[in-house]
Design a protein around this motif. Sequence first.
Motif, PDB file in Angstrom:
ATOM      1  N   THR A  33     -86.283  13.173-120.026  1.00  0.00           N
ATOM      2  CA  THR A  33     -85.725  14.398-119.539  1.00  0.00           C
ATOM      3  C   THR A  33     -85.314  15.462-120.389  1.00  0.00           C
ATOM      4  O   THR A  33     -85.268  15.173-121.545  1.00  0.00           O
ATOM      5  CB  THR A  33     -84.380  13.700-119.341  1.00  0.00           C
ATOM      6  OG1 THR A  33     -84.315  12.400-118.416  1.00  0.00           O
ATOM      7  CG2 THR A  33     -83.186  14.657-118.402  1.00  0.00           C
ATOM      8  N   THR A  70     -83.822  17.635-121.907  1.00  0.00           N
ATOM      9  CA  THR A  70     -82.645  17.972-122.697  1.00  0.00           C
ATOM     10  C   THR A  70     -82.888  18.115-124.153  1.00  0.00           C
ATOM     11  O   THR A  70     -83.859  17.249-124.509  1.00  0.00           O
ATOM     12  CB  THR A  70     -81.454  17.322-122.337  1.00  0.00           C
ATOM     13  OG1 THR A  70     -81.528  16.022-122.924  1.00  0.00           O
ATOM     14  CG2 THR A  70     -80.988  17.324-120.906  1.00  0.00           C
ATOM     15  N   ASN A 130     -82.492  14.854-125.768  1.00  0.00           N
ATOM     16  CA  ASN A 130     -83.290  13.480-125.324  1.00  0.00           C
ATOM     17  C   ASN A 130     -84.649  13.933-125.987  1.00  0.00           C
ATOM     18  O   ASN A 130     -85.360  13.028-126.112  1.00  0.00           O
ATOM     19  CB  ASN A 130     -83.246  13.632-123.945  1.00  0.00           C
ATOM     20  CG  ASN A 130     -83.817  12.327-123.309  1.00  0.00           C
ATOM     21  OD1 ASN A 130     -83.273  11.132-123.488  1.00  0.00           O
ATOM     22  ND2 ASN A 130     -84.984  12.504-122.647  1.00  0.00           N
ATOM     23  N   ARG A 164     -83.819   8.969-122.297  1.00  0.00           N
ATOM     24  CA  ARG A 164     -83.821   9.134-120.922  1.00  0.00           C
ATOM     25  C   ARG A 164     -85.183   9.460-120.158  1.00  0.00           C
ATOM     26  O   ARG A 164     -85.603  10.750-120.567  1.00  0.00           O
ATOM     27  CB  ARG A 164     -82.629   9.773-120.446  1.00  0.00           C
ATOM     28  CG  ARG A 164     -81.330   8.936-120.669  1.00  0.00           C
ATOM     29  CD  ARG A 164     -80.064   9.673-120.082  1.00  0.00           C
ATOM     30  NE  ARG A 164     -79.959  11.061-121.169  1.00  0.00           N
ATOM     31  CZ  ARG A 164     -80.110  12.241-120.567  1.00  0.00           C
ATOM     32  NH1 ARG A 164     -80.272  12.528-119.272  1.00  0.00           N
ATOM     33  NH2 ARG A 164     -79.963  13.313-121.182  1.00  0.00           N
ATOM     34  N   TYR A 165     -85.596   9.011-119.000  1.00  0.00           N
ATOM     35  CA  TYR A 165     -86.653   9.467-118.344  1.00  0.00           C
ATOM     36  C   TYR A 165     -86.160   9.978-117.158  1.00  0.00           C
ATOM     37  O   TYR A 165     -85.413   9.489-116.371  1.00  0.00           O
ATOM     38  CB  TYR A 165     -87.712   8.414-118.229  1.00  0.00           C
ATOM     39  CG  TYR A 165     -88.492   8.097-119.663  1.00  0.00           C
ATOM     40  CD1 TYR A 165     -89.513   8.934-119.837  1.00  0.00           C
ATOM     41  CD2 TYR A 165     -87.800   7.369-120.409  1.00  0.00           C
ATOM     42  CE1 TYR A 165     -90.228   8.622-121.149  1.00  0.00           C
ATOM     43  CE2 TYR A 165     -88.635   7.198-121.631  1.00  0.00           C
ATOM     44  CZ  TYR A 165     -89.796   7.671-121.922  1.00  0.00           C
ATOM     45  OH  TYR A 165     -90.327   7.435-123.184  1.00  0.00           O
ATOM     46  N   SER A 166     -86.897  10.887-116.515  1.00  0.00           N
ATOM     47  CA  SER A 166     -87.007  11.482-115.053  1.00  0.00           C
ATOM     48  C   SER A 166     -88.142  11.544-114.571  1.00  0.00           C
ATOM     49  O   SER A 166     -89.088  11.700-115.075  1.00  0.00           O
ATOM     50  CB  SER A 166     -85.993  12.782-115.065  1.00  0.00           C
ATOM     51  OG  SER A 166     -86.556  13.729-115.872  1.00  0.00           O
ATOM     52  N   TYR A 219     -91.171  13.565-112.628  1.00  0.00           N
ATOM     53  CA  TYR A 219     -91.512  14.916-112.488  1.00  0.00           C
ATOM     54  C   TYR A 219     -92.674  15.089-111.549  1.00  0.00           C
ATOM     55  O   TYR A 219     -93.648  14.245-111.590  1.00  0.00           O
ATOM     56  CB  TYR A 219     -92.066  15.442-113.793  1.00  0.00           C
ATOM     57  CG  TYR A 219     -92.774  16.707-113.794  1.00  0.00           C
ATOM     58  CD1 TYR A 219     -92.027  17.976-113.402  1.00  0.00           C
ATOM     59  CD2 TYR A 219     -93.891  16.994-114.064  1.00  0.00           C
ATOM     60  CE1 TYR A 219     -92.472  19.266-113.348  1.00  0.00           C
ATOM     61  CE2 TYR A 219     -94.671  18.225-113.991  1.00  0.00           C
ATOM     62  CZ  TYR A 219     -93.967  19.285-113.734  1.00  0.00           C
ATOM     63  OH  TYR A 219     -94.511  20.510-113.600  1.00  0.00           O
ATOM     64  N   ARG A 230     -79.238  20.039-110.881  1.00  0.00           N
ATOM     65  CA  ARG A 230     -79.813  19.458-112.284  1.00  0.00           C
ATOM     66  C   ARG A 230     -81.085  18.925-112.095  1.00  0.00           C
ATOM     67  O   ARG A 230     -81.989  19.100-113.001  1.00  0.00           O
ATOM     68  CB  ARG A 230     -78.752  18.332-112.807  1.00  0.00           C
ATOM     69  CG  ARG A 230     -79.154  17.804-114.017  1.00  0.00           C
ATOM     70  CD  ARG A 230     -78.305  16.627-114.463  1.00  0.00           C
ATOM     71  NE  ARG A 230     -78.609  15.569-113.119  1.00  0.00           N
ATOM     72  CZ  ARG A 230     -77.799  14.406-113.170  1.00  0.00           C
ATOM     73  NH1 ARG A 230     -76.614  14.076-113.840  1.00  0.00           N
ATOM     74  NH2 ARG A 230     -78.286  13.288-112.223  1.00  0.00           N
ATOM     75  N   ASN A 231     -81.332  17.924-111.090  1.00  0.00           N
ATOM     76  CA  ASN A 231     -82.631  17.489-110.990  1.00  0.00           C
ATOM     77  C   ASN A 231     -83.722  18.017-110.483  1.00  0.00           C
ATOM     78  O   ASN A 231     -84.896  17.842-111.000  1.00  0.00           O
ATOM     79  CB  ASN A 231     -82.341  16.003-110.131  1.00  0.00           C
ATOM     80  CG  ASN A 231     -81.411  15.211-110.381  1.00  0.00           C
ATOM     81  OD1 ASN A 231     -81.470  14.817-111.791  1.00  0.00           O
ATOM     82  ND2 ASN A 231     -80.807  14.312-109.535  1.00  0.00           N
ATOM     83  N   TYR A 256     -83.956  19.995-114.914  1.00  0.00           N
ATOM     84  CA  TYR A 256     -85.005  18.732-115.622  1.00  0.00           C
ATOM     85  C   TYR A 256     -86.364  19.299-115.197  1.00  0.00           C
ATOM     86  O   TYR A 256     -87.196  18.988-116.210  1.00  0.00           O
ATOM     87  CB  TYR A 256     -84.768  17.628-115.209  1.00  0.00           C
ATOM     88  CG  TYR A 256     -83.235  16.783-115.600  1.00  0.00           C
ATOM     89  CD1 TYR A 256     -82.642  17.414-116.545  1.00  0.00           C
ATOM     90  CD2 TYR A 256     -82.868  15.795-114.708  1.00  0.00           C
ATOM     91  CE1 TYR A 256     -81.275  16.911-116.905  1.00  0.00           C
ATOM     92  CE2 TYR A 256     -81.705  15.150-115.127  1.00  0.00           C
ATOM     93  CZ  TYR A 256     -81.086  15.678-116.268  1.00  0.00           C
ATOM     94  OH  TYR A 256     -79.815  15.159-116.826  1.00  0.00           O
ATOM     95  N   GLN A 257     -86.610  20.113-114.257  1.00  0.00           N
ATOM     96  CA  GLN A 257     -88.126  20.302-113.992  1.00  0.00           C
ATOM     97  C   GLN A 257     -88.560  21.642-114.464  1.00  0.00           C
ATOM     98  O   GLN A 257     -89.816  21.755-114.637  1.00  0.00           O
ATOM     99  CB  GLN A 257     -88.056  20.412-112.342  1.00  0.00           C
ATOM    100  CG  GLN A 257     -87.669  19.230-111.709  1.00  0.00           C
ATOM    101  CD  GLN A 257     -88.582  18.059-111.755  1.00  0.00           C
ATOM    102  OE1 GLN A 257     -89.944  18.177-111.753  1.00  0.00           O
ATOM    103  NE2 GLN A 257     -88.026  16.950-111.734  1.00  0.00           N
TER     104      GLN A 257
END
Length: 268
Positions: A34, A36, A39, A78-80, A82, A210-211, A215-216
């Motif tokens: 993520t 940030t 992170n 933390r991972y998100s 993409y 946010r998502n 984050y992108q």
Amino acid sequence: RNLKRKSVLGQLVIVLLCLEAMFFGSFVSLSLPTATMGNLTNFTHATTVDFVDRFPFQFQQQVKAKFPNLTKPVQPVRYSVYVPIVPLAVLTGYVLSMPLAPVAALSWLLLGVVGPLTGMFLFSAGGGSDYWREPGFGYLIGMIGAAWLAGRLVSEERKSWRQLASAIGGVLLTHLVGLCWLVGSSVAVLLSEGDSVYYKWQPYLGEQIRNLSWYQLPYDLVLAVLLIALAFPLRWLTGILTAPDIGSKHRAPQVLDNQLELLSETAV
């Protein structure tokens, strides 16, 4: 006439290749840290510690003695998810230039919306006539603008600052349009429907922003610049395939005469 047909066929081929790349990109999902600051710092620290720990113990001790920060405990990362579709839209604009770039991006959007009517689901979330209700639909519209801007900036000359501006400007324009659609559609529904919820994601507007953007955006910028830097061969291929249309029609007979003369000299 043969040159004209060859050019149209070449343009069709390169447009279809770009469409295929964009549809492929919409189904690619990468698990990345993520974006940030804290992170990414934890990820860098954890990756470095893991890399050092693969070496013999004596070497590990020497490295950690020189870099005491490596002895600190590793923090969770933390991972998100993409999806690299925005950089591919910018790449499409860079490769196709004007006027093919926005045409290809618009065709991609229309095919994704109309596709389910013919049994083809070209978007990862399905597509269809109701797809405009999805929170990310505004970003899809923004990709048309991204392709247009990238193609516009490099259509006349391909200087380094123009290529960089096409990558950064295309990504920022996509997110700007996406955010305006996301917030504007939510506000419009609240004003027209009152407290009743029309979009299932509307109560989570902050999380969607946010998502979809926060984050992108960093990964979109990095990948768009990287793709533009590596895409010169594709740009060259597009120039070869579309060259007959770009050249003057009055030069076509002269080009053919020169080619025939060269063939006759070779035969002799």
